[in-house]
Scaffold this motif. Structure first.
Motif, PDB file in Angstrom:
ATOM      1  N   VAL A 100       0.818  -1.325   0.104  1.00  0.00           N
ATOM      2  CA  VAL A 100      -0.004   0.027   0.062  1.00  0.00           C
ATOM      3  C   VAL A 100       0.876   1.338   0.004  1.00  0.00           C
ATOM      4  O   VAL A 100       0.623   2.249  -0.856  1.00  0.00           O
ATOM      5  CB  VAL A 100      -0.988   0.063   1.221  1.00  0.00           C
ATOM      6  N   LEU A 101       1.988   1.228   0.850  1.00  0.00           N
ATOM      7  CA  LEU A 101       2.959   2.154   0.977  1.00  0.00           C
ATOM      8  C   LEU A 101       3.706   2.710  -0.432  1.00  0.00           C
ATOM      9  O   LEU A 101       3.714   3.880  -0.951  1.00  0.00           O
ATOM     10  CB  LEU A 101       3.960   2.266   1.863  1.00  0.00           C
ATOM     11  N   ALA A 102       3.872   1.589  -1.204  1.00  0.00           N
ATOM     12  CA  ALA A 102       4.432   1.611  -2.481  1.00  0.00           C
ATOM     13  C   ALA A 102       3.665   2.102  -3.579  1.00  0.00           C
ATOM     14  O   ALA A 102       3.999   3.352  -4.308  1.00  0.00           O
ATOM     15  CB  ALA A 102       5.016   0.280  -3.060  1.00  0.00           C
ATOM     16  N   LEU A 103       2.259   2.008  -3.620  1.00  0.00           N
ATOM     17  CA  LEU A 103       1.477   2.257  -4.368  1.00  0.00           C
ATOM     18  C   LEU A 103       0.931   4.120  -3.984  1.00  0.00           C
ATOM     19  O   LEU A 103       0.775   4.553  -4.987  1.00  0.00           O
ATOM     20  CB  LEU A 103       0.057   1.518  -4.192  1.00  0.00           C
ATOM     21  N   LEU A 104       1.056   4.213  -2.770  1.00  0.00           N
ATOM     22  CA  LEU A 104       0.730   5.787  -2.357  1.00  0.00           C
ATOM     23  C   LEU A 104       1.755   6.406  -2.730  1.00  0.00           C
ATOM     24  O   LEU A 104       1.865   7.760  -3.231  1.00  0.00           O
ATOM     25  CB  LEU A 104       0.541   5.685  -0.911  1.00  0.00           C
TER      26      LEU A 104
ATOM     27  N   GLY B  13       5.493   0.434 -21.204  1.00  0.00           N
ATOM     28  CA  GLY B  13       4.522   0.063 -22.382  1.00  0.00           C
ATOM     29  C   GLY B  13       3.296  -0.790 -21.645  1.00  0.00           C
ATOM     30  O   GLY B  13       2.274  -0.696 -22.079  1.00  0.00           O
ATOM     31  N   GLN B  14       3.626  -1.343 -20.346  1.00  0.00           N
ATOM     32  CA  GLN B  14       2.606  -2.263 -19.910  1.00  0.00           C
ATOM     33  C   GLN B  14       1.477  -1.538 -19.353  1.00  0.00           C
ATOM     34  O   GLN B  14       0.255  -1.461 -19.593  1.00  0.00           O
ATOM     35  CB  GLN B  14       3.110  -3.123 -18.800  1.00  0.00           C
ATOM     36  N   GLY B  15       1.836  -0.184 -18.706  1.00  0.00           N
ATOM     37  CA  GLY B  15       1.018   0.885 -18.023  1.00  0.00           C
ATOM     38  C   GLY B  15       0.281   1.568 -19.091  1.00  0.00           C
ATOM     39  O   GLY B  15      -0.946   1.711 -19.206  1.00  0.00           O
ATOM     40  N   GLU B  16       1.080   1.992 -20.083  1.00  0.00           N
ATOM     41  CA  GLU B  16       0.437   2.513 -21.232  1.00  0.00           C
ATOM     42  C   GLU B  16      -0.615   2.017 -22.032  1.00  0.00           C
ATOM     43  O   GLU B  16      -1.494   2.524 -22.274  1.00  0.00           O
ATOM     44  CB  GLU B  16       1.685   3.015 -22.015  1.00  0.00           C
ATOM     45  N   ALA B  17      -0.263   0.657 -22.128  1.00  0.00           N
ATOM     46  CA  ALA B  17      -1.372  -0.125 -23.299  1.00  0.00           C
ATOM     47  C   ALA B  17      -2.317  -0.178 -22.200  1.00  0.00           C
ATOM     48  O   ALA B  17      -3.688  -0.337 -22.773  1.00  0.00           O
ATOM     49  CB  ALA B  17      -0.595  -1.539 -23.347  1.00  0.00           C
ATOM     50  N   ALA B  18      -2.417  -0.415 -21.028  1.00  0.00           N
ATOM     51  CA  ALA B  18      -3.755  -0.582 -20.140  1.00  0.00           C
ATOM     52  C   ALA B  18      -4.504   0.972 -20.135  1.00  0.00           C
ATOM     53  O   ALA B  18      -5.605   0.733 -20.333  1.00  0.00           O
ATOM     54  CB  ALA B  18      -3.353  -0.932 -18.757  1.00  0.00           C
TER      55      ALA B  18
ATOM     56  N   GLN C  44      -7.056   0.881 -11.693  1.00  0.00           N
ATOM     57  CA  GLN C  44      -7.129  -0.072 -12.315  1.00  0.00           C
ATOM     58  C   GLN C  44      -5.971  -0.660 -13.123  1.00  0.00           C
ATOM     59  O   GLN C  44      -5.492  -2.052 -13.033  1.00  0.00           O
ATOM     60  CB  GLN C  44      -8.313  -0.505 -13.391  1.00  0.00           C
ATOM     61  N   VAL C  45      -5.021   0.168 -13.582  1.00  0.00           N
ATOM     62  CA  VAL C  45      -3.887  -0.190 -14.244  1.00  0.00           C
ATOM     63  C   VAL C  45      -3.158  -0.649 -13.339  1.00  0.00           C
ATOM     64  O   VAL C  45      -2.257  -1.827 -13.329  1.00  0.00           O
ATOM     65  CB  VAL C  45      -3.613   1.085 -14.793  1.00  0.00           C
ATOM     66  N   MET C  46      -2.933   0.013 -11.974  1.00  0.00           N
ATOM     67  CA  MET C  46      -1.847  -0.503 -11.162  1.00  0.00           C
ATOM     68  C   MET C  46      -2.435  -2.017 -10.433  1.00  0.00           C
ATOM     69  O   MET C  46      -1.569  -2.749 -10.198  1.00  0.00           O
ATOM     70  CB  MET C  46      -1.808   0.420  -9.784  1.00  0.00           C
ATOM     71  N   ARG C  47      -3.666  -2.004 -10.132  1.00  0.00           N
ATOM     72  CA  ARG C  47      -4.138  -3.152  -9.604  1.00  0.00           C
ATOM     73  C   ARG C  47      -4.171  -4.461 -10.351  1.00  0.00           C
ATOM     74  O   ARG C  47      -3.810  -5.705 -10.050  1.00  0.00           O
ATOM     75  CB  ARG C  47      -5.689  -3.082  -8.907  1.00  0.00           C
ATOM     76  N   LEU C  48      -4.535  -4.234 -11.703  1.00  0.00           N
ATOM     77  CA  LEU C  48      -4.822  -5.260 -12.443  1.00  0.00           C
ATOM     78  C   LEU C  48      -3.593  -5.576 -13.529  1.00  0.00           C
ATOM     79  O   LEU C  48      -3.515  -6.876 -13.794  1.00  0.00           O
ATOM     80  CB  LEU C  48      -6.022  -5.185 -13.312  1.00  0.00           C
TER      81      LEU C  48
END
Length: 292
Positions: A88-92, A166-171, A180-184
């Protein structure tokens, strides 16, 4: 071609012979020192059977088992709390909202800089004066969680940064929101990259539980002190406790190796393999954790 072959020339015949001589000499020196140590211990009666036989009796085994149980309980609870909190801290910290990112960064920088023992003493001696008096178990676990979650957060963040953008950009291109991009998409792949490092962090949690002696929590070291105070079998007690730690760490190391092998076989494991190839002994998460 591996990075090592690019950076360093392969040793020739003379260099290989030198490596063999140095390695053989080092092994002989280590064995010699070990032999001298065993001889000295035998001369002082430390290897006598009567000094080791008590550890096969039920009362001794019960005390050691209580310590092992306490160690595993504190480690398990610390892991259950620290790993999710670290993610959670990393995502924040990676959040596009600056206030959220700054707050997470402040938490991580503060708690990974404070010595764990100092935090334990704060929970043991300072906070009870202000009516914050946790049970002994949590006076050990909470400081471990506060420090370890900050380190785990940086390991996870390193995994996210190591992932191809590119993974995140494609999402995003298919209409997913940031959460959703971060979670999935991003987080599952990032955790796969740093999973062996996270298992190594579990070993660190196990070692940090030895600070339970500071709060009189009955883990292995505390139970060892209990035995030595009554039997004066100092060397024998700590050798047995050390062997227990080595066995547990070996099992966790095997678990990490098994996880790594499974990741290499899975589809998409090529990214993981490339990361390991860059520095087999030091994946991105480990490098970041080391600098923490």
């Amino acid at each position: 071609m591996s990075v090592n072959r690019v950076l360093f020339d392969a040793p020739g015949p003379r260099a290989r012979r030198r490596i063999v001589y140095v390695t053989g000499g080092s092994v002989i020196v280590v064995l010699g020192v070990l032999g001298l140590a065993l001889r000295q211990l035998d001369a002082h009666g430390q290897l006598a059977q009567y000094r080791w036989r008590p550890f096969l009796t039920t009362p001794y085994l019960r005390v050691i088992w209580q310590g092992l149980e306490g160690t595993l309980r504190a480690t398990a609870m610390s892991a259950v709390l620290a790993f999710p909190l670290g993610i959670v801290l990393a995502l924040l910290r990676l959040s596009p909202r600056r206030v959220v990112s700054w707050l997470a960064t402040a938490y991580i920088e503060v708690f990974r800089s404070i010595p764990l023992l100092l935090l334990i003493y704060a929970f043991l001696l300072a906070l009870p004066r202000y009516s914050i008096n946790l049970p002994i178990f949590y006076k050990l676990v909470v400081p471990i969680v506060l420090v370890s979650s900050a380190v785990i957060a940086e390991v996870v963040r390193a995994g996210v940064k190591a992932l191809d953008s590119g993974q995140g950009e494609a999402a995003v291109a298919i209409g997913l929101r940031y959460s959703q991009v971060m979670r999935l998409v991003v987080l599952p792949q990032s955790l796969r990259l740093v999973l062996p490092t996270l298992v190594a962090q579990l070993i660190t949690l196990l070692k940090e539980s030895t600070l339970g002696y500071a709060v009189s929590y009955p883990e292995l070291m505390k139970q060892g002190d209990f035995l030595t105070a009554r039997t004066h079998l100092l060397l024998q007690t700590y050798v047995i406790i050390a062997v227990i730690y080595v066995v547990i760490n070996f099992l966790l190391g095997q678990l990490a190796a098994q996880v790594e092998r499974r990741l290499r076989r899975r589809p998409g494991g090529s990214a993981f393999a490339r990361t390991r190839e860059l520095d087999p002994a030091n994946p991105p998460g480990a490098r970041l954790a080391t600098t923490a």
